[in-house]
Design an enzyme around this catalytic site. Structure first.
Site, short mmCIF file in Angstrom:
data_model
loop_
_atom_site.label_atom_id
_atom_site.label_comp_id
_atom_site.label_asym_id
_atom_site.label_seq_id
_atom_site.Cartn_x
_atom_site.Cartn_y
_atom_site.Cartn_z
N PRO A 131 -2.67 -12.16 10.95
CA PRO A 131 -2.97 -11.74 12.35
C PRO A 131 -3.11 -10.36 12.32
O PRO A 131 -2.27 -9.30 11.78
CB PRO A 131 -1.68 -12.34 13.02
N ASP A 132 -3.90 -9.97 13.04
CA ASP A 132 -3.98 -8.60 13.90
C ASP A 132 -2.95 -8.38 15.07
O ASP A 132 -3.23 -8.58 16.06
CB ASP A 132 -5.51 -8.31 13.94
N LYS A 179 -10.93 -3.56 19.44
CA LYS A 179 -9.45 -4.30 19.70
C LYS A 179 -8.86 -3.90 21.14
O LYS A 179 -7.89 -4.00 21.19
CB LYS A 179 -8.50 -3.46 18.65
N ASP A 221 -4.34 -6.60 5.37
CA ASP A 221 -5.10 -7.36 6.44
C ASP A 221 -5.00 -8.90 5.76
O ASP A 221 -5.55 -9.70 6.55
CB ASP A 221 -6.75 -6.86 6.02
N ASN A 281 0.76 -1.25 -0.03
CA ASN A 281 -0.04 0.04 0.07
C ASN A 281 0.73 1.16 0.07
O ASN A 281 2.07 1.13 -0.01
CB ASN A 281 -1.03 -0.02 1.07
N PHE A 307 -4.21 3.29 15.21
CA PHE A 307 -4.40 4.23 13.94
C PHE A 307 -5.59 3.67 13.35
O PHE A 307 -5.55 2.48 13.14
CB PHE A 307 -3.12 4.53 13.00
#
Ligand code: PMT
Length: 402
Positions: free
Chosen positions: A306-307, A342, A280, A211, A324
């Site tokens: 994984p987050d 989260k 993601d 990105n 963020f």
């Protein structure tokens, strides 16, 4: 670590005192500490120092005292007021000090001082009687109460032949004291880990999914946290920015690499700030060799990454967690939902998708949200915004741990 002025923009205002002849040297000393410097000359200061000399050492056109159609069509007073991280007036005569107290906006320099949100610093320079005059004393007290930084003065032989207090500090001392003032010490003794930049999810040895994150916001936060006294670990995806000084850097590529690098030492951290734009999803498999262009269509199967932030926030012994949220629409409500889902302490809601703030831009604007409060931090360059943000994070961290 000696404090420096890297990535700081200093607007040097020169008032009409004999010490103005030292300002080309001051510009150089500020530059040697890493600052970018622009100069605004007040009325009559050009009699003590040549604008051309200041232009040569600063590398910028000098801004003159009068606000004319010409000067306002270039970088006008509001742009200059917004550009600066600090407005330093050196030398600061008794006259300009009095005019600052009054809030006069009668020439370019004083107008900038009224218009700026940046901190203001003054390096007084005047005859010792003028320095000891009760009016000057009271004016300086007023400025100090308004959190104007007073640098000096020095004491000794004066240009007028008298001896006493009122001499301008030497340029090297002004530059160093100004640098010291950015080092707040708010996070002294604290360990801060920051993720920054994009991730690279390989499809084959030469292609991948990524990105537009440049890493700048995360790197600026790392620098601001170092300046606040923290021991900083920066876990960075691929970027083209030089690493900030005085922090440990772990370079990673993929989200899985980033997850692993974070988890290795997260148990030692007091604060975790997730700025990285982590993919993601990643391809189910990465081909060992370059994929050939054979079929007319191809499908890439993706699997969820994984987050990292959520995993950190759900650890039993967890640091203070700041996320963020990069959103193109409904920014605050999506950010609030992420804060809750989260289990974060704070989230910086970041409007992205335009051309002025967010991914790959020099500036950013955020709204900082906690469970009970939200505060807009308006558009500023990412380094200035990072300092504001670190100050808020330190305050929230303090409150939570007392
Ligand atoms: O790098 P710059 O060019 O300076 O741009 C800065 C920025 C726009 C990238 C930055 O300010 C920003 O908004 N970063 C978050 C980008 C993002 O991907 O947000 P998100 O809404 O997808 O993720 C929410 C949070 O979870 C983020 O803190 C992110 O780091 C974290 N996350 C997301 C997914 C994942 N797998 N792991 C994570 O840790």
């Amino acid at each position: 670590m000696t404090p420096d002025l890297k990535n700081k923009r200093v607007l040097l205002g020169i008032s009409a005192g004999i010490a103005a002849y030292k300002t080309p040297d001051l510009v150089r000393k500020l530059g040697e500490l890493g600052a970018e410097v622009q100069v605004v000359m007040s009325k009559n200061s050009e009699q003590f120092v040549a604008p051309l000399a200041l232009q040569a050492v600063s590398g910028h056109d000098v801004h003159h005292y009068a606000m004319t159609a010409d000067s306002e069509s270039g970088m006008g007073h509001i742009d200059l007021a917004r550009w600066a991280d600090v407005v330093l007036i050196a030398p600061a005569t008794a006259n300009i000090i009095a005019r600052l107290v009054q809030g006069n906006a009668d020439e370019l320099l004083t107008t900038i001082c009224v218009a700026t949100e940046a901190r203001i610093a003054v390096a007084p320079a005047m005859n010792q009687q003028m320095w000891q005059n009760p009016a000057t004393e009271s004016n300086l007290t007023t400025l100090a109460q308004r959190e104007v930084l007073i640098l000096g003065p020095d004491s000794g032989d004066q240009a007028c032949g008298e001896v006493g207090p009122g001499r301008m500090l030497q340029p090297v001392d002004i530059a160093q004291q100004l640098a010291n003032s950015f080092h707040t010490g708010q996070l002294t003794g604290k360990k801060v880990m920051i993720t920054a930049g994009p991730t690279w999810e390989a499809l084959d040895p030469v292609r991948g999914i990524t990105n537009h994150s440049s890493g700048l916001m995360g790197y600026a936060l790392a620098q601001a946290a170092v300046e606040a006294g923290a021991e900083v670990t920066l876990v960075s995806g691929p970027t083209h920015i030089p690493s900030p000084d005085h922090c440990a850097i772990k370079n990673v590529k993929s989200a899985l690499d980033m997850h692993e690098a974070v988890m290795q030492s997260i148990d030692q951290q007091d604060i975790f700030i997730g700025v990285a734009a982590v993919a993601d999803y990643r391809p189910v498999a990465s081909a060992d060799q370059k994929i050939k262009k054979n079929a007319d269509e191809m499908t890439i199967s993706l699997v969820k990454n994984p987050d990292i932030l959520a995993d950190v926030a759900s650890l039993e012994k967890r640091p203070f967690c700041v996320g963020f949220a990069a959103e193109t629409n409904d920014v605050e409500s999506y950010a609030r939902a992420k804060l809750e889902r989260k289990k974060l302490d704070l989230i910086a809601a970041n409007h992205v998708g335009g051309t002025e703030t967010g991914f790959g831009t020099p500036d950013n604007a955020i709204t900082l949200i906690s469970s009970e409060h939200s505060e807009a931090l308006p558009k500023a360059n990412k380094y200035a915004l990072a300092r504001e943000l670190v100050e808020r994070i330190a305050t929230h961290f303090e409150q939570k741990n007392h």
